[in-house]
Design a protein around this motif. Structure first.
Motif, PDB file in Angstrom:
ATOM      1  N   MET A   1       0.848  -1.189   0.000  1.00 36.32           N
ATOM      2  CA  MET A   1       0.000   0.000   0.000  1.00 36.32           C
ATOM      3  C   MET A   1       0.884   1.240   0.000  1.00 36.32           C
ATOM      4  SD  MET A   1      -2.908   1.136   2.759  1.00 36.32           S
ATOM      5  CE  MET A   1      -1.777   1.323   4.123  1.00 36.32           C
ATOM      6  N   LYS A   2       0.592   2.178  -0.899  1.00 34.50           N
ATOM      7  CA  LYS A   2       1.363   3.421  -0.994  1.00 34.50           C
ATOM      8  C   LYS A   2       0.416   4.553  -1.350  1.00 34.50           C
ATOM      9  CE  LYS A   2       3.994   4.216  -4.607  1.00 34.50           C
ATOM     10  NZ  LYS A   2       5.100   4.234  -5.593  1.00 34.50           N
ATOM     11  N   PHE A  20      -2.150   3.413  -4.076  1.00 32.75           N
ATOM     12  CA  PHE A  20      -1.680   2.231  -4.798  1.00 32.75           C
ATOM     13  C   PHE A  20      -1.835   1.000  -3.910  1.00 32.75           C
ATOM     14  CE2 PHE A  20       0.488   5.610  -7.034  1.00 32.75           C
ATOM     15  CZ  PHE A  20       0.556   5.159  -8.356  1.00 32.75           C
ATOM     16  N   TYR A  21      -2.351  -0.066  -4.489  1.00 35.87           N
ATOM     17  CA  TYR A  21      -2.388  -1.363  -3.795  1.00 35.87           C
ATOM     18  C   TYR A  21      -1.848  -2.415  -4.757  1.00 35.87           C
ATOM     19  CZ  TYR A  21      -6.852  -1.543  -6.324  1.00 35.87           C
ATOM     20  OH  TYR A  21      -7.830  -1.492  -7.301  1.00 35.87           O
ATOM     21  N   GLY A  22      -0.551  -2.363  -4.969  1.00 36.32           N
ATOM     22  CA  GLY A  22       0.110  -3.172  -5.986  1.00 36.32           C
ATOM     23  C   GLY A  22       0.714  -2.263  -7.037  1.00 36.32           C
ATOM     24  N   PRO A 158      -7.644  -5.503  -0.825  1.00 36.90           N
ATOM     25  CA  PRO A 158      -7.707  -6.971  -0.874  1.00 36.90           C
ATOM     26  C   PRO A 158      -7.028  -7.657   0.303  1.00 36.90           C
ATOM     27  CG  PRO A 158      -7.227  -6.108  -3.055  1.00 36.90           C
ATOM     28  CD  PRO A 158      -7.173  -4.953  -2.118  1.00 36.90           C
ATOM     29  N   ASP A 159      -5.979  -7.021   0.880  1.00 33.82           N
ATOM     30  CA  ASP A 159      -5.304  -7.635   2.033  1.00 33.82           C
ATOM     31  C   ASP A 159      -5.983  -7.267   3.350  1.00 33.82           C
ATOM     32  OD1 ASP A 159      -4.654  -4.983   2.327  1.00 33.82           O
ATOM     33  OD2 ASP A 159      -2.489  -5.254   2.240  1.00 33.82           O
ATOM     34  N   LYS A 160      -7.188  -6.651   3.260  1.00 37.42           N
ATOM     35  CA  LYS A 160      -8.019  -6.256   4.408  1.00 37.42           C
ATOM     36  C   LYS A 160      -7.502  -5.018   5.142  1.00 37.42           C
ATOM     37  CE  LYS A 160     -10.695  -9.623   3.427  1.00 37.42           C
ATOM     38  NZ  LYS A 160     -11.930  -9.332   2.655  1.00 37.42           N
TER      39      LYS A 160
END
Length: 445
Positions: A1-2, A20-22, A158-160
């Motif tokens: 996460m950024k 960003f998540y990926g 997605p990673d909660k």
């Protein structure tokens, strides 16, 4: 996460944040224009960051410092869903139409084409309901209490991991708006800090100040000019004035109809006010209760709305020659343009003129210079002397103050893992960070 900030990180305006998540997945939260000193640092409104990873946009509300660069975003090729509240989806086309006329084109055909395009991208969502938008990302919207439709976004990745974007938080005292809702938890809370170093006066104090100014207008037969944003502040002022005039009429024992003109000189504000009336289910409890006895709390007998430019010009000339006192609400709220500038040019040099500032004035704007007591101001490249009295009523601010912001954090069921302060000048951010740190929170600027 950024989290990458494209605006409103080292200033108040130009809100635009990319989560960003990926490496190839991101969400954009708001896309606003820069104003005042911020605009000098960012003179081009063009989108200068890659948009190929964007899968959606989350729009917290329609003020131009949060939504004003959407036309440039679409011109850059963005064609993904724009998630927002139902009132925001109704209000945004009006804001975009106005922005297009100023910055792009006055062609009705091109404007309609753009509005049709943006209409296809809008995805209004109910408050308080979790919604999966893509790739396992879920969002939930809650009222922010800033303007009609303003939203706090909770984003579950997605990673909660959960990220909360406060957008602009209201004070909770505007009767036309639902109170801000507190999120349960956040691994990262992105929190506005506009008034992180200030406390607003109470509702009673702000009403008392406005009533005193309006009474002065009646007594000296001058003109009171209130620079106000078309959305939110104008409607709040109309609601408050309705009550004040009722009190003044009761104490005087006669109607004010022939004693004072109240003028809303903004076609956009008039259209917003009409939409406000149509969206009463989204009003706050006080206004909902008032509707049982007053079906038009935004309308009163001495209120006039000004339409086209010719009517605007005639109104200026009428006020210039008449001895009838008048209260004028006109945009823009920071006096950077719009019809309020013409009223300032005409009446600033008169001692019977009062200027009432009811919202934030960004550094470098004419409103900022005037509100700080400057004896002259530059408007459209020309210097104007100031004899008018200036009044600042921060109690009408649509932004939470320091105490409200601290309460917003403290009311969360679980303390946030990290707080990132945005939408604030250096000193308010620094002061709020120190306060929150004292309560044991991890804060970054």
């Amino acid at each position: 996460m950024k989290l990458v900030h494209h605006g409103a990180h080292e200033g108040v305006t130009g809100s635009c944040h990319q989560l960003f998540y990926g490496d190839k997945n991101s969400l954009l939260v708001d896309c606003g224009i820069f104003q005042g000193d911020d605009a000098k640092k960012h003179p081009s409104p063009e989108i200068e960051f890659p948009i190929d990873t964007l899968h959606a946009m989350l729009l917290t509300h329609v003020h131009i410092d949060h939504a004003g660069r959407i036309p440039y975003l679409l011109s850059a090729g963005f064609d993904k869903p724009i998630y927002c509240s139902h009132p925001t989806a109704r209000l945004l086309p009006l804001v975009m139409e106005d922005a297009l006329k100023i910055g792009f084109t006055r062609s009705r055909r091109l404007i309609e084409k753009f509005l049709h395009h943006i209409g296809k991208l809008l995805r209004p969502i109910d408050y308080h309901v979790w919604q999966t938008i893509q790739d396992g990302v879920r969002i939930r919207l809650s009222p922010a209490g800033h303007v009609l439709g303003s939203t706090i976004f909770e984003v579950e990745l997605p990673d909660k991991k959960r990220v909360v974007f406060s957008g602009d938080i209201g004070t909770g005292h505007d009767p036309l708006l639902k109170k801000p809702m507190f999120p349960d938890q956040a691994d990262l809370l992105v929190l506005e800090s506009t008034y992180g170093d200030k406390l607003h006066p109470s509702d009673a104090d702000r009403t008392k100040i406005l009533k005193r100014v309006l009474q002065r207008t009646l007594d000296d037969k001058g003109v009171t000019i209130i620079p106000a944003f078309s959305l939110g502040r104008t409607q709040a002022l109309l609601y408050e004035m309705n009550h004040i005039f009722e009190d003044l009429q009761a104490s005087a024992g006669r109607s004010l109809l022939k004693r004072v003109d109240v003028i809303v000189d903004s076609p956009l504000a008039s259209r917003f006010t009409q939409l406000y009336k149509e969206m009463k289910p989204y009003w706050g409890q006080e206004a909902q209760h008032l509707m049982q006895t007053d079906d038009q709390p935004l309308v009163f007998e001495n209120l006039t709305t000004v339409g086209d430019h010719r009517e605007h010009r005639d109104t200026l000339n009428y006020l210039d020659k008449s001895n009838l006192p008048a209260i004028v609400i006109a945009g823009s709220g920071m006096c950077t343009g719009g019809r309020v500038v013409n009223y300032l040019k005409r009446f600033l040099d008169r001692s019977t003129t009062d200027i009432v500032f009811v919202g934030y004035q960004a550094g470098g704007t004419p409103g900022n210079h005037l509100s700080r007591g400057s004896k002259w101001v530059r408007l459209d490249g020309r210097r104007y002397e100031v004899a008018a009295d200036m009044h600042r009523i921060s109690g009408y601010s649509a932004h939470a103050d320091q105490a409200d912001l601290i309460e917003f954090v403290s009311q969360m069921k679980q303390p946030p893992g990290e707080i990132r302060l945005v939408h604030g000048d250096y000193q308010p951010k620094r002061t709020l960070a120190e306060k929150l740190t004292q309560f044991g929170h991890s804060v970054s600027l």
